[in-house]
Design an enzyme around this catalytic site. Structure first.
Site, PDB file in Angstrom:
ATOM      1  N   ASP A 285     -10.311   1.813 -24.884  1.00 47.75           N
ATOM      2  CA  ASP A 285     -10.635   1.702 -23.462  1.00 47.75           C
ATOM      3  C   ASP A 285     -10.651   3.054 -22.771  1.00 47.75           C
ATOM      4  O   ASP A 285      -9.918   3.956 -23.133  1.00 47.75           O
ATOM      5  CB  ASP A 285      -9.551   0.891 -22.729  1.00 47.75           C
ATOM      6  CG  ASP A 285      -9.792  -0.594 -22.847  1.00 47.75           C
ATOM      7  OD1 ASP A 285     -10.890  -0.975 -23.259  1.00 47.75           O
ATOM      8  OD2 ASP A 285      -8.860  -1.346 -22.530  1.00 47.75           O
TER       9      ASP A 285
ATOM     10  N   ARG B 230      -4.546  -8.165 -20.907  1.00 51.39           N
ATOM     11  CA  ARG B 230      -5.543  -7.795 -21.930  1.00 51.39           C
ATOM     12  C   ARG B 230      -5.012  -6.755 -22.914  1.00 51.39           C
ATOM     13  O   ARG B 230      -5.590  -6.549 -23.976  1.00 51.39           O
ATOM     14  CB  ARG B 230      -6.856  -7.345 -21.288  1.00 51.39           C
ATOM     15  CG  ARG B 230      -6.750  -6.108 -20.458  1.00 51.39           C
ATOM     16  CD  ARG B 230      -8.035  -5.847 -19.713  1.00 51.39           C
ATOM     17  NE  ARG B 230      -9.151  -5.517 -20.592  1.00 51.39           N
ATOM     18  CZ  ARG B 230      -9.265  -4.368 -21.244  1.00 51.39           C
ATOM     19  NH1 ARG B 230      -8.343  -3.442 -21.115  1.00 51.39           N
ATOM     20  NH2 ARG B 230     -10.315  -4.144 -22.013  1.00 51.39           N
TER      21      ARG B 230
ATOM     22  N   GLU C  40       1.831  -8.131   8.303  1.00 47.66           N
ATOM     23  CA  GLU C  40       1.828  -6.657   8.402  1.00 47.66           C
ATOM     24  C   GLU C  40       2.699  -5.976   7.342  1.00 47.66           C
ATOM     25  O   GLU C  40       2.666  -4.774   7.199  1.00 47.66           O
ATOM     26  CB  GLU C  40       2.289  -6.226   9.796  1.00 47.66           C
ATOM     27  CG  GLU C  40       1.288  -6.510  10.908  1.00 47.66           C
ATOM     28  CD  GLU C  40      -0.068  -5.871  10.674  1.00 47.66           C
ATOM     29  OE1 GLU C  40      -0.121  -4.649  10.493  1.00 47.66           O
ATOM     30  OE2 GLU C  40      -1.073  -6.610  10.665  1.00 47.66           O
TER      31      GLU C  40
ATOM     32  N   PRO D  59       0.811  -1.226   0.000  1.00 53.40           N
ATOM     33  CA  PRO D  59       0.000   0.000   0.000  1.00 53.40           C
ATOM     34  C   PRO D  59       0.843   1.273   0.000  1.00 53.40           C
ATOM     35  O   PRO D  59       0.341   2.343  -0.335  1.00 53.40           O
ATOM     36  CB  PRO D  59      -0.839  -0.108   1.271  1.00 53.40           C
ATOM     37  CG  PRO D  59      -0.477  -1.360   1.949  1.00 53.40           C
ATOM     38  CD  PRO D  59       0.527  -2.108   1.134  1.00 53.40           C
TER      39      PRO D  59
HETATM   40  N1  ADE Z   1      -1.015  -5.168  -0.233  1.00 50.95           N
HETATM   41  C1  ADE Z   1      -1.919  -4.833   0.721  1.00 50.95           C
HETATM   42  N2  ADE Z   1      -2.648  -3.787   0.325  1.00 50.95           N
HETATM   43  C2  ADE Z   1      -2.209  -3.442  -0.916  1.00 50.95           C
HETATM   44  C3  ADE Z   1      -2.549  -2.434  -1.840  1.00 50.95           C
HETATM   45  N3  ADE Z   1      -3.516  -1.538  -1.596  1.00 50.95           N
HETATM   46  N4  ADE Z   1      -1.883  -2.388  -2.999  1.00 50.95           N
HETATM   47  C4  ADE Z   1      -0.898  -3.261  -3.256  1.00 50.95           C
HETATM   48  N5  ADE Z   1      -0.521  -4.220  -2.431  1.00 50.95           N
HETATM   49  C5  ADE Z   1      -1.163  -4.324  -1.251  1.00 50.95           C
END
Ligand code: ADE
Length: 224
Positions: free
Chosen positions: A168, A153, A116, A89
Site C-alpha cells: 500500500d 484491512r 460543539e 479535531p
Molecule cells: N470530529 C469532528 N471533526 C473531527 C475530525 N476532523 N477528526 C476527528 N474527529 C472529529
C-alpha cells in the site's frame, strides 16, 4: 481477535459500512469484532439528556461528562485491555502508522462526539485524542469509521492477496504507490506505458519505483 468498541449517539451510522466489502468479510470470518455502545443509555435523567450549554456562554452544546464517562468505564469493564481514543479535531493526526499501531493493540474503543465538543473533564478518561485532519466534521462517527476501516484491512488474513496491504501507499516509509493500469491498452487516446506491456519484470519493477518516488516528491512539494 481484533476488538473495537464504538461509543456513539448514532450506532446505526455504522450498520451499512460494516456490512459491505472488506469490513463485512473480516467480521464474518471472526477476524474482527465491532460493538457499538449507545452513550444515551448511560444518561440517568428521564429525558435521556447527553448534552448541555457551555459554562461562560457561547454557541452550541457540549457532551455532558456523566453519560460519556459512564460509557467509557463500561467499555473498559467489558474489555480491560482496550485503548480508548477520543475523535476530535484537536487530537493528533491519524495516519497509516497509527493504523498499524492499533492493529498491534488489537483492543480499541473509539469515542464519537456530537455538538460543539466534549466537556474537558471527559478528556481525562481517554488514552488518546485523535483527529482525521484539519477540518470539522459534524460528529466523530465518520472519523471513527475511517479509522476502523483503515485498521481492519490491515488485520492478518483480511485482504485476499498476502502482500496487497504490504504494498500500500504510505506503508513503506512514506513512499506512495505507483500508477496502476488495467485494460484497455488505449483509453480515449491515452496509452498504457509501454514498459508495463514489455513482460520485462526487472524493467517494470524499476519503472514502478521511479514513478513512486516521483509521486512522493510531488506529494511532499504540495504539502509544504
Ligand atoms: N470530529 C469532528 N471533526 C473531527 C475530525 N476532523 N477528526 C476527528 N474527529 C472529529
Amino acid at each position: 481477535m481484533f476488538h473495537a468498541q464504538i461509543l456513539t449517539l448514532f450506532p446505526e451510522f455504522f450498520n451499512s459500512p460494516l456490512s459491505c466489502s472488506i469490513p463485512k468479510r473480516a467480521i464474518e470470518a471472526s477476524l474482527a469484532r465491532v460493538d457499538c455502545i449507545q452513550i444515551r443509555d448511560f444518561s440517568t435523567d428521564k429525558h435521556r439528556t447527553v448534552d448541555d450549554k457551555p459554562y461562560g456562554g457561547g454557541p452550541g452544546m457540549l457532551m455532558k461528562p456523566e453519560p460519556v464517562v459512564a460509557a467509557i468505564r463500561q467499555a473498559r469493564k467489558r474489555d480491560p485491555q482496550t485503548h480508548v481514543v477520543m475523535l476530535t479535531p484537536s487530537g493528533i493526526r491519524f495516519g497509516q502508522s497509527k493504523a498499524l499501531e492499533y492493529v498491534e493493540k488489537a483492543h480499541i474503543t473509539l469515542l464519537c462526539g456530537r455538538y460543539e465538543g466534549f466537556d474537558e473533564r471527559i478528556c481525562d478518561e481517554v488514552d488518546e485524542q485523535l483527529s482525521l485532519g484539519d477540518y470539522v466534521l459534524s460528529g466523530g462517527e465518520p472519523a471513527a469509521l475511517s479509522v476502523l476501516d483503515a485498521v481492519i484491512r490491515l488485520l492478518p488474513g483480511v485482504l485476499g492477496s498476502a502482500d496487497s496491504a504490504v504494498l500500500d501507499s504510505f506503508t513503506e516509509e512514506g513512499i506512495l504507490d505507483w500508477p496502476h493500469y488495467t485494460r484497455p491498452e488505449v483509453f480515449e487516446g491515452k496509452r498504457v506505458p509501454s514498459v508495463l506491456l514489455s513482460g520485462n519484470h526487472e524493467k517494470i519493477e524499476a519503472w514502478r519505483r521511479e514513478q513512486a518516488i516521483i509521486r512522493s516528491k510531488l506529494w511532499c512539494k504540495n504539502h509544504q
